[in-house]
Design a protein around this motif. Structure first.
Motif, PDB file in Angstrom:
ATOM      1  N   GLU A  37       0.830  -1.206   0.000  1.00 41.61           N
ATOM      2  CA  GLU A  37       0.000   0.000   0.000  1.00 41.61           C
ATOM      3  C   GLU A  37       0.867   1.259   0.000  1.00 41.61           C
ATOM      4  O   GLU A  37       0.505   2.273  -0.599  1.00 41.61           O
ATOM      5  CB  GLU A  37      -0.934  -0.003   1.211  1.00 41.61           C
ATOM      6  CG  GLU A  37      -1.775   1.260   1.349  1.00 41.61           C
ATOM      7  CD  GLU A  37      -2.541   1.594   0.087  1.00 41.61           C
ATOM      8  OE1 GLU A  37      -2.689   2.800  -0.208  1.00 41.61           O
ATOM      9  OE2 GLU A  37      -2.973   0.673  -0.641  1.00 41.61           O
ATOM     10  N   SER A  38       2.012   1.185   0.664  1.00 38.18           N
ATOM     11  CA  SER A  38       2.928   2.324   0.650  1.00 38.18           C
ATOM     12  C   SER A  38       3.404   2.619  -0.762  1.00 38.18           C
ATOM     13  O   SER A  38       3.515   3.781  -1.173  1.00 38.18           O
ATOM     14  CB  SER A  38       4.126   2.043   1.571  1.00 38.18           C
ATOM     15  OG  SER A  38       5.025   3.129   1.573  1.00 38.18           O
ATOM     16  N   ARG A  40       1.725   1.932  -3.485  1.00 35.26           N
ATOM     17  CA  ARG A  40       0.582   2.502  -4.195  1.00 35.26           C
ATOM     18  C   ARG A  40       0.389   3.970  -3.832  1.00 35.26           C
ATOM     19  O   ARG A  40       0.040   4.793  -4.675  1.00 35.26           O
ATOM     20  CB  ARG A  40      -0.679   1.717  -3.859  1.00 35.26           C
ATOM     21  CG  ARG A  40      -0.703   0.297  -4.429  1.00 35.26           C
ATOM     22  CD  ARG A  40      -1.896  -0.462  -3.888  1.00 35.26           C
ATOM     23  NE  ARG A  40      -1.963  -1.812  -4.439  1.00 35.26           N
ATOM     24  CZ  ARG A  40      -2.761  -2.766  -3.984  1.00 35.26           C
ATOM     25  NH1 ARG A  40      -3.567  -2.513  -2.956  1.00 35.26           N
ATOM     26  NH2 ARG A  40      -2.770  -3.965  -4.541  1.00 35.26           N
ATOM     27  N   LYS A  41       0.618   4.279  -2.557  1.00 38.45           N
ATOM     28  CA  LYS A  41       0.484   5.670  -2.117  1.00 38.45           C
ATOM     29  C   LYS A  41       1.495   6.561  -2.834  1.00 38.45           C
ATOM     30  O   LYS A  41       1.177   7.685  -3.241  1.00 38.45           O
ATOM     31  CB  LYS A  41       0.680   5.762  -0.603  1.00 38.45           C
ATOM     32  CG  LYS A  41       0.458   7.168  -0.046  1.00 38.45           C
ATOM     33  CD  LYS A  41       0.662   7.213   1.459  1.00 38.45           C
ATOM     34  CE  LYS A  41       2.135   7.269   1.802  1.00 38.45           C
ATOM     35  NZ  LYS A  41       2.362   7.583   3.240  1.00 38.45           N
ATOM     36  N   CYS A  44       0.329   7.041  -6.369  1.00 32.35           N
ATOM     37  CA  CYS A  44      -0.775   8.006  -6.367  1.00 32.35           C
ATOM     38  C   CYS A  44      -0.238   9.419  -6.190  1.00 32.35           C
ATOM     39  O   CYS A  44      -0.697  10.354  -6.865  1.00 32.35           O
ATOM     40  CB  CYS A  44      -1.758   7.667  -5.250  1.00 32.35           C
ATOM     41  SG  CYS A  44      -3.042   8.903  -4.998  1.00 32.35           S
ATOM     42  N   CYS A 120      -6.246   6.262  -9.437  1.00 29.48           N
ATOM     43  CA  CYS A 120      -5.416   5.950  -8.281  1.00 29.48           C
ATOM     44  C   CYS A 120      -5.330   4.433  -8.126  1.00 29.48           C
ATOM     45  O   CYS A 120      -6.349   3.746  -8.175  1.00 29.48           O
ATOM     46  CB  CYS A 120      -6.012   6.572  -7.025  1.00 29.48           C
ATOM     47  SG  CYS A 120      -5.242   6.018  -5.496  1.00 29.48           S
ATOM     48  N   SER A 122      -5.021   2.638  -5.620  1.00 28.24           N
ATOM     49  CA  SER A 122      -5.637   2.109  -4.402  1.00 28.24           C
ATOM     50  C   SER A 122      -7.120   2.448  -4.275  1.00 28.24           C
ATOM     51  O   SER A 122      -7.734   2.130  -3.264  1.00 28.24           O
ATOM     52  CB  SER A 122      -4.909   2.647  -3.161  1.00 28.24           C
ATOM     53  OG  SER A 122      -3.622   2.110  -3.062  1.00 28.24           O
ATOM     54  N   CYS A 220      -6.977  13.132  -4.179  1.00 26.38           N
ATOM     55  CA  CYS A 220      -7.342  11.729  -4.302  1.00 26.38           C
ATOM     56  C   CYS A 220      -8.633  11.529  -3.522  1.00 26.38           C
ATOM     57  O   CYS A 220      -8.624  11.447  -2.295  1.00 26.38           O
ATOM     58  CB  CYS A 220      -6.227  10.849  -3.743  1.00 26.38           C
ATOM     59  SG  CYS A 220      -6.564   9.080  -3.882  1.00 26.38           S
ATOM     60  N   HIS A 266      -5.641   6.362   1.430  1.00 25.36           N
ATOM     61  CA  HIS A 266      -4.291   5.816   1.578  1.00 25.36           C
ATOM     62  C   HIS A 266      -3.843   5.799   3.032  1.00 25.36           C
ATOM     63  O   HIS A 266      -3.521   6.834   3.597  1.00 25.36           O
ATOM     64  CB  HIS A 266      -3.276   6.645   0.769  1.00 25.36           C
ATOM     65  CG  HIS A 266      -3.413   6.508  -0.701  1.00 25.36           C
ATOM     66  ND1 HIS A 266      -3.078   5.372  -1.386  1.00 25.36           N
ATOM     67  CD2 HIS A 266      -3.873   7.379  -1.628  1.00 25.36           C
ATOM     68  CE1 HIS A 266      -3.305   5.542  -2.670  1.00 25.36           C
ATOM     69  NE2 HIS A 266      -3.794   6.745  -2.838  1.00 25.36           N
ATOM     70  N   TRP A 281       0.917  14.101   1.145  1.00 27.04           N
ATOM     71  CA  TRP A 281      -0.040  13.228   1.818  1.00 27.04           C
ATOM     72  C   TRP A 281      -0.463  13.884   3.110  1.00 27.04           C
ATOM     73  O   TRP A 281       0.363  14.426   3.845  1.00 27.04           O
ATOM     74  CB  TRP A 281       0.611  11.878   2.120  1.00 27.04           C
ATOM     75  CG  TRP A 281      -0.263  10.923   2.883  1.00 27.04           C
ATOM     76  CD1 TRP A 281      -1.136  10.027   2.343  1.00 27.04           C
ATOM     77  CD2 TRP A 281      -0.340  10.756   4.301  1.00 27.04           C
ATOM     78  NE1 TRP A 281      -1.761   9.310   3.342  1.00 27.04           N
ATOM     79  CE2 TRP A 281      -1.297   9.743   4.549  1.00 27.04           C
ATOM     80  CE3 TRP A 281       0.278  11.373   5.386  1.00 27.04           C
ATOM     81  CZ2 TRP A 281      -1.625   9.324   5.844  1.00 27.04           C
ATOM     82  CZ3 TRP A 281      -0.046  10.976   6.675  1.00 27.04           C
ATOM     83  CH2 TRP A 281      -0.976   9.950   6.889  1.00 27.04           C
TER      84      TRP A 281
END
Length: 317
Positions: A37-38, A40-41, A44, A120, A122, A220, A266, A281
């Motif tokens: 996921e990191s 993907r972040k 994004c 995105c 995610s 996002c 995220h 973020w």
């Protein structure tokens, strides 16, 4: 003569090894998931940065944000053709939404040059261009006027025309004319998937920006293609209808930030792009709780004092 013991593992030893592997897997799987996921972040954030840069380039070229609706001919023609349906109480917005060429994604297409950047990796929810209006006539609205009785045939929940968010051909995949094909664009038709939204600050001049580093121009969001409010952008509004939660979990969603953050785009936050071109973020709950009591739009959660671009009705940026 003594028999030699055969080599191998006993059942107990095998069970112990399996238990150890299971424990290690239980410990490592969340780490792997978080690492995935990191990544993907980060992807994004790169997308948001690219779009924010595109907005900045547009501002340099035109000294203003993409335009709002100013075509009075369209307003008169569509108003006469009717029906207004659900958009009757929003006469200014209905004609803006009816113009397929006023979507920021469409306007910024020549700057971004890659529509995949709007998706995105995610996103749990994506918006897709559904109501596709082809450019058959010299003015975009003439086709709607000529076919006013057929508006929105592909969707009983939408009367079409100015009551739908219209998009030009090329954004709906195999659907290039919703009226003619009697079909709306969708993920099944290959329509562009959109996970990023923009604020409703159309037509504002760059001279009106008091602090570009704090003006959100892209984000996002859970349900694009526009930013309606902080709450809706982060959590897609009503937990009952949008997330399919039980009544008990819906209550937790509203009252427990730690539970609610699971549904943020995220890792408990979201990526935002700003008018100066930078992207960052932000923790979702920090964005909601760092408020000074100002309320905006339909959001019941106060917005942070310095976070701009969430409200469609901001007069002073």
């Amino acid at each position: 003569m003594r028999r030699r013991r055969s080599k191998g593992f006993t059942l107990i030893e095998l069970l112990v090894v399996i238990a150890i592997i299971a424990i290690l897997a239980a410990m490592l799987f969340p780490v792997f998931a978080r690492a995935r996921e990191s990544a993907r972040k980060i992807q994004c954030l790169s997308n948001v940065k690219n779009i924010a840069t595109a907005v900045q380039m547009y501002l340099v070229d035109y000294d203003a944000f993409p335009p709002r609706h100013t075509d009075q001919g369209a307003a008169q023609a569509l108003n006469a053709a009717g029906p207004r349906g659900l958009c009757e109480e929003y006469p200014d917005a209905m004609f803006y939404y009816g113009n397929p060429f006023l979507r920021w994604q469409v306007i910024l297409d020549e700057y971004v040059r890659n529509r995949d950047v709007w998706r995105c990796p995610s996103s749990q929810m994506v918006a897709v261009p559904g109501f596709i209006v082809p450019h058959y006539t010299p003015v975009w609205w003439q086709y709607l006027v000529d076919n006013s009785g057929d508006w929105g045939q592909g969707s009983p929940a939408c009367n079409g025309g100015p009551c739908c968010v219209s998009w030009p051909s090329g954004w709906g995949g195999t659907v290039t004319d919703t009226i003619g094909q009697d079909e709306r664009g969708s993920t099944e038709t290959g329509a562009t998937e959109i996970s990023y939204g923009y604020p409703q600050i159309q037509g504002h001049k760059t001279s009106q920006i008091t602090d570009p580093a704090w003006l959100i121009v892209i984000g996002c969001v859970q349900a694009g293609p526009e930013i309606e409010s902080a709450w809706f952008s982060l959590y897609a509004g009503n937990p009952c209808c949008c997330w399919g939660l039980s009544e008990e979990d819906a209550c937790r969603f509203v009252t427990e930030p730690s539970f609610r953050k699971r549904f943020a785009p995220h890792m408990g936050g979201a990526n935002w792009g700003f008018a100066d071109g930078h992207a960052a973020w932000w923790d979702s709950e920090a964005m909601l709780t760092a408020a000074n009591g100002n309320r905006c739009c339909t959001c019941e959660i106060p917005l942070p004092e310095k976070i701009r671009g969430f409200c469609p009705h901001l007069d002073n940026l």
